[in-house]
Design a protein around this motif. Structure first.
Motif, PDB file in Angstrom:
ATOM      1  N   LYS A 124      -9.836  -7.453   8.192  1.00 36.68           N
ATOM      2  CA  LYS A 124     -11.218  -7.882   7.995  1.00 36.68           C
ATOM      3  C   LYS A 124     -11.517  -9.157   8.769  1.00 36.68           C
ATOM      4  O   LYS A 124     -12.585  -9.299   9.382  1.00 36.68           O
ATOM      5  N   TYR A 135      -5.661   5.552   1.107  1.00 41.41           N
ATOM      6  CA  TYR A 135      -4.785   6.343   1.970  1.00 41.41           C
ATOM      7  C   TYR A 135      -4.571   7.729   1.370  1.00 41.41           C
ATOM      8  O   TYR A 135      -4.784   7.962   0.180  1.00 41.41           O
ATOM      9  N   ILE A 141     -15.116   0.982   7.148  1.00 40.65           N
ATOM     10  CA  ILE A 141     -15.611  -0.331   7.555  1.00 40.65           C
ATOM     11  C   ILE A 141     -17.125  -0.242   7.707  1.00 40.65           C
ATOM     12  O   ILE A 141     -17.624   0.582   8.483  1.00 40.65           O
ATOM     13  N   ILE A 149      -5.027  -6.182   4.585  1.00 41.18           N
ATOM     14  CA  ILE A 149      -6.449  -5.805   4.612  1.00 41.18           C
ATOM     15  C   ILE A 149      -7.299  -7.013   4.986  1.00 41.18           C
ATOM     16  O   ILE A 149      -8.243  -6.915   5.775  1.00 41.18           O
ATOM     17  N   ILE A 194      -4.834  -4.376  14.077  1.00 39.57           N
ATOM     18  CA  ILE A 194      -4.795  -3.501  12.901  1.00 39.57           C
ATOM     19  C   ILE A 194      -3.388  -2.951  12.702  1.00 39.57           C
ATOM     20  O   ILE A 194      -2.886  -2.879  11.573  1.00 39.57           O
ATOM     21  N   GLU A 222     -14.368   7.522   0.038  1.00 40.78           N
ATOM     22  CA  GLU A 222     -13.374   6.521  -0.336  1.00 40.78           C
ATOM     23  C   GLU A 222     -12.321   7.087  -1.281  1.00 40.78           C
ATOM     24  O   GLU A 222     -11.251   6.500  -1.438  1.00 40.78           O
ATOM     25  N   TRP A 270      -3.722   6.090   6.293  1.00 35.16           N
ATOM     26  CA  TRP A 270      -4.739   5.209   5.738  1.00 35.16           C
ATOM     27  C   TRP A 270      -6.113   5.613   6.270  1.00 35.16           C
ATOM     28  O   TRP A 270      -6.267   5.959   7.456  1.00 35.16           O
ATOM     29  N   HIS A 313      -9.289   3.834   6.553  1.00 33.49           N
ATOM     30  CA  HIS A 313     -10.118   2.634   6.492  1.00 33.49           C
ATOM     31  C   HIS A 313     -11.593   2.996   6.596  1.00 33.49           C
ATOM     32  O   HIS A 313     -11.985   3.818   7.435  1.00 33.49           O
ATOM     33  N   VAL A 369     -14.617  -3.846   4.104  1.00 31.00           N
ATOM     34  CA  VAL A 369     -13.475  -3.038   4.534  1.00 31.00           C
ATOM     35  C   VAL A 369     -12.802  -2.442   3.307  1.00 31.00           C
ATOM     36  O   VAL A 369     -12.438  -3.171   2.379  1.00 31.00           O
ATOM     37  N   LYS A 370     -12.659  -1.129   3.276  1.00 34.07           N
ATOM     38  CA  LYS A 370     -11.899  -0.425   2.237  1.00 34.07           C
ATOM     39  C   LYS A 370     -10.753   0.291   2.926  1.00 34.07           C
ATOM     40  O   LYS A 370     -10.896   0.809   4.035  1.00 34.07           O
ATOM     41  N   SER A 371      -9.600   0.361   2.265  1.00 38.82           N
ATOM     42  CA  SER A 371      -8.423   0.971   2.905  1.00 38.82           C
ATOM     43  C   SER A 371      -7.655   1.876   1.960  1.00 38.82           C
ATOM     44  O   SER A 371      -6.492   1.617   1.630  1.00 38.82           O
TER      45      SER A 371
END
Length: 654
Positions: free
Chosen positions: A222, A10, A144, A218, A173, A87, A140, A142, A6-8
């Motif tokens: 996840k 923004y 995934i 985060i 979330i 990303e 954001w 995200h 998971v990357k978040s």
């Protein structure tokens, strides 16, 4: 190992900056044609990858980059470039070079005319984009993803599965982002590309400035998604591994116990650690304020770290740390994206206590404190009552029954009750033995008030071992029995009646000045009396004090004589001090490093249980420390290790 990534990042909207372009990109990008995976990357791809890792160094941590490094193919290069661009969208859209690449990319798996989905079916892309045109808060983005083999095995290789998953967890979330459910907005699209199929989820609050996403948030996202995706597989894995895992944990913990015991009883010969410890003691002279790691200047912190790393070079410490590290990773960790690498001991947060132990021992050197090394020696001698001519046959028989480990617990409990009756009828040996059972267990639950009750009965009848035990009990830290004045009084009685362990303990108490007013003359009288009677601990302490010139005038010849007597009885510290007469460092430095090793043993033991979440019983470290301290101090303190002797029973009570 199967993992959810998971990357978040923004996008900060407002001031002419909008997230609409990102939404169109993820919504209309068509499913990428999978490229044959053995073709080399193009020169353009190689140039773009070099620019990406230069502009965005964190991109090197991505799974796609690892795949590309291991297999530099056109397909892996394409997968990495796509993910790195997505990303870092907020920065990418400001660069014409990157935007030109994005504009010519193949585009997403579509659900109708586009790939966007949300809370409801039939998402209108233009309408969804319009929501963001004038938005001024953070959006954001995200990302995934799963490895392809995991996505295919678990059924997450299509947009519908991800849509159902995100709909089911939209409120989870929202909570992780600190957004009330009614204010939460989100859209997502699934991209089926390369070895890492992934979903892009845009999420924001209708109220700009309301949302907030921390690292903990985060992790919450996840955790929720992981538990859902891997639920059945995790259960199956646990079922398969429970037996072997528990066996391995038992073996590792047993190995740790053995190593800890070695550390506790070992003399530490480490010249470099001694040199650094002496240097730290000198530097602490210039440090004002609290002497703990968090308050030290950088220079002294670095020196403390260096000492810890030097201690890690000792084979027993290194092996114990390795066993602990293995213990922490026995259960498959679905929540970790990175491979676990064991850090140096000085950087391991779970062992920060070691650093303050280093400072504590350096302060002991600096201040010239008198120390007692008895806690690491196991030199108890003989049984306390076997040779007593007045021990009754009933007591001998019952004691054997109580201690018979081959008997059932019911039979041993019956023997304890019979022993209680004998004690109530006035048998002083039975009274003392009942005190031991309540003090030490395990047949009776520890109860120091009851231990005091039975020791007191025997002590007042003149039983010297009970007087000594009662004195130690009163000197313990437990509020239910703590009474230093009575503790010193009963030790005085025991010493007067010939218990030279009591004399030694009194000498230490008068030297420390904690339970009684410090009195060096009385202390040395008691220590000398005990040493003359053959107590090896008193002989060692007296020899060390004479050698160092602490509490008494320095007398090297007399000090060596007393140390020699203690060494002849097997006192390992005495032997080491005799052997180190020509050493470059003072005896107190060598002793400080050895005590540090023993501190480390205790800290390793306190951390020998796995972290919570491994499925094993977890006891709070502070509670474990309290239990350990109680076992040590309540009348059975390990730093005594004195032989409990018998002297005259005719004592005049005052």
């Amino acid at each position: 190992m199967a993992r959810l990534i998971v990357k978040s990042p923004y996008i900060k909207c407002g001031g002419g900056n909008s997230a609409g372009g990102y939404m169109r990109y993820i919504a209309t990008r068509e499913r990428v044609e999978l490229i044959q995976n053995d073709r080399p990357p193009t020169r353009k791809q190689e140039q773009l990858i070099a620019k990406l890792v230069k502009d965005f160094p964190d991109a090197k941590e991505m799974g796609e980059y690892g795949d590309y490094q291991e297999h530099p193919t056109k397909a892996n290069a394409s997968a990495f470039i796509s993910q790195a661009l997505e990303e870092n969208w907020s920065d990418v859209q400001k660069s014409d070079g990157y935007m030109k690449y994005i504009a010519t990319r193949p585009r997403a798996e579509r659900l109708g005319s586009h790939g966007l989905f949300g809370d409801k079916d039939g998402v209108e892309l233009d309408k969804a984009m319009a929501e963001l045109e004038s938005y001024t808060g953070n959006v954001w983005t995200h990302i995934i993803s799963l490895k392809r083999e995991d996505a295919e095995r678990l059924g997450y290789d299509n947009a519908r599965a991800w849509r159902n998953l995100l709909r089911a967890h939209r409120n989870d979330i929202a909570a992780a982002m600190n957004i009330p459910p009614q204010d939460f907005r989100w859209y997502a699209a699934f991209h089926d590309e390369g070895d890492h199929p992934h979903v892009h989820m845009m999420a924001w609050s209708v109220k700009p400035g309301q949302a907030y996403l921390s690292q903990d948030g985060i992790r919450q996202i996840k955790s929720k998604l992981t538990n859902d995706i891997f639920q059945q597989e995790m259960l199956h894995l646990y079922e398969q591994k429970t037996v072997s895992r528990d066996q391995l944990v038992r073996e590792v913990r047993q190995a740790m116990r053995e190593l800890v015991q070695q550390m506790r009883t070992r003399i530490c010969d480490h010249p470099e650690a001694e040199r650094l410890m002496q240097e730290l003691a000198l530097q602490l002279e210039t440090v004002k304020g609290k002497k703990s790691y968090g308050y030290l200047p950088k220079k002294q912190k670095a020196l403390v770290d260096e000492i810890v790393d030097q201690m890690e070079q000792l084979p027993t410490v290194a092996e114990c740390y390795e066993q602990w590290w293995q213990l922490q990773g026995q259960v498959e960790d679905f929540y970790s994206e990175k491979e676990r690498h064991r850090p140096p001991l000085s950087r391991q947060k779970e062992f920060r206590q070691i650093k303050n132990a280093v400072i504590q021992e350096a302060e002991t050197i600096r201040l010239g404190k008198i120390t007692f090394e008895d806690e690491t020696l196991d030199l108890r001698q003989g049984d306390e009552v076997d040779n007593g001519k007045d021990v009754s046959w009933d007591f001998r028989t019952l004691r054997m029954d109580v201690q018979d480990e081959y008997s059932s617990l019911a039979e041993r409990d019956d023997a304890v009750e019979s022993m209680r009756e004998l004690a109530e009828n006035g048998d002083i040996h039975a009274q003392y033995f009942m005190g031991e059972l309540y003090r030490d267990g395990p047949l009776l639950p520890p109860d120091w008030v009851m231990a005091r009750y039975w020791f007191d009965k025997a002590a007042k009848q003149g039983y010297v071992a009970a007087q000594y035990a009662l004195g130690k009990l009163y000197l313990s830290d437990d509020a239910s029995v703590h009474d230093p004045e009575l503790g010193i009084q009963w030790l005085e009685y025991a010493a007067y009646n010939g218990n030279h362990d009591a004399s030694y303990r009194l000498g230490k108490e008068y030297l420390k000045g904690e339970s009684v007013r410090r009195d060096t003359r009385k202390a040395m009288d008691h220590i000398y009396t005990s040493a003359q009677a053959g107590n090896l601990h008193a002989q060692y302490l007296l020899g060390k004090l004479l050698l160092q010139g602490k509490a008494v005038e320095r007398d090297k010849e007399a000090g060596i004589q007393w140390l020699s007597q203690a060494a002849e009885q097997g006192h390992s510290y005495a032997q080491c001090l005799l052997e180190r007469q020509s050493a470059s460092t003072a005896p107190e430095v060598f002793l400080a490093v050895t005590r540090l090793l023993h501190h480390m043993a205790n800290i390793f033991q306190d951390n020998s249980l796995p972290q919570s979440g491994t499925g094993l019983t977890h006891i709070d470290r502070k509670r474990r420390q309290e239990l350990r301290e109680k076992r040590l101090v309540h009348g059975h303190k390990e730093d005594d290790h004195e032989e409990q002797q018998y002297g005259s029973w005719n004592m005049t009570m005052h």
